[in-house]
Design an enzyme around this catalytic site. Sequence first.
Site, PDB file in Angstrom:
ATOM      1  N   ASP A  56       0.868  -1.172   0.000  1.00  0.00           N
ATOM      2  CA  ASP A  56       0.000   0.000   0.000  1.00  0.00           C
ATOM      3  C   ASP A  56       0.914   1.233   0.000  1.00  0.00           C
ATOM      4  O   ASP A  56       2.106   1.128   0.321  1.00  0.00           O
ATOM      5  CB  ASP A  56      -0.879  -0.054   1.256  1.00  0.00           C
ATOM      6  CG  ASP A  56      -1.679   1.219   1.466  1.00  0.00           C
ATOM      7  OD1 ASP A  56      -2.343   1.663   0.516  1.00  0.00           O
ATOM      8  OD2 ASP A  56      -1.628   1.774   2.577  1.00  0.00           O
ATOM      9  N   ASP A 111      -0.214   5.026   1.096  1.00  0.00           N
ATOM     10  CA  ASP A 111      -0.473   5.945   2.218  1.00  0.00           C
ATOM     11  C   ASP A 111      -0.392   5.228   3.564  1.00  0.00           C
ATOM     12  O   ASP A 111      -1.114   4.257   3.801  1.00  0.00           O
ATOM     13  CB  ASP A 111      -1.868   6.566   2.081  1.00  0.00           C
ATOM     14  CG  ASP A 111      -2.028   7.353   0.790  1.00  0.00           C
ATOM     15  OD1 ASP A 111      -1.989   8.583   0.839  1.00  0.00           O
ATOM     16  OD2 ASP A 111      -2.188   6.714  -0.262  1.00  0.00           O
ATOM     17  N   ASP A 162      -1.409  -0.728   5.972  1.00  0.00           N
ATOM     18  CA  ASP A 162      -1.633  -0.205   7.325  1.00  0.00           C
ATOM     19  C   ASP A 162      -3.106  -0.194   7.726  1.00  0.00           C
ATOM     20  O   ASP A 162      -3.434   0.326   8.795  1.00  0.00           O
ATOM     21  CB  ASP A 162      -1.089   1.221   7.426  1.00  0.00           C
ATOM     22  CG  ASP A 162      -1.944   2.218   6.650  1.00  0.00           C
ATOM     23  OD1 ASP A 162      -2.227   1.950   5.459  1.00  0.00           O
ATOM     24  OD2 ASP A 162      -2.348   3.237   7.227  1.00  0.00           O
TER      25      ASP A 162
END
Length: 232
Positions: free
Chosen positions: A9, A11, A170
């Site tokens: 990922d 961000d 996250d």
Amino acid sequence: MASYGVIFDLDGTLAYTLDDIITAVNNMLSKLGYKTRTKADILKFINNGARELVRRALPKLVQESEFIVDSALEVYGDEYKKCYLEKTHPYDGIIEVLEELKNDGVKIAVLSNKQDKFVKDIIYKLFGKNFFSCVQGQASGMPAKPDPTYSFSICKQMGVKPSNCFFVGDSDVDMKTAKNAGMASIGVLWGYREKTVLEEADATFTAEAPVDLQEILKEQIALKKQNSKKKK
């Protein structure tokens, strides 16, 4: 010989991007005459793509109006374009993790729900154009994470079976994406979600810091290679 891969990922995983997102969201709201949002508010709104971020940031009374959401999304894109690299930066230690994976012959890729043009530009400017095998953001008309469509496509491009690929992120959305694609997931704890959120989304592993992520990947890829040899 089997190939191995890791999809990251963006961000909250590879790069800290939140401050620039907050600036763009609040500039959008101010331009449209709406009340701005707090950092805590915006943290709740992210992870499902720019359109949902914008929708959730708008007042509840107008969230169901697709015309208003469309207009606000356009303003958000214009505002984000002005600031998306002002405070955005790679997390300390993450480049070393990526370099070790590449040196070990592991394919690495990026999959984000952020608009594709911004994902590619951020990655290219922070890491270089040829660093990742594939860089994919959200494109119009295509399903966003946790739908596994893009994950399967990236695996195909990398020449890696989903069962030999790890998904690192996250958020609960990332953990669900991994599960939907039949991949092991690693939830990173330096991003935008708490450990409990990742565990409740069935994270296979969690990593406190990039060095922990490095160790998990090294160990798990070695195990996969060992098991592959045993089957032969």
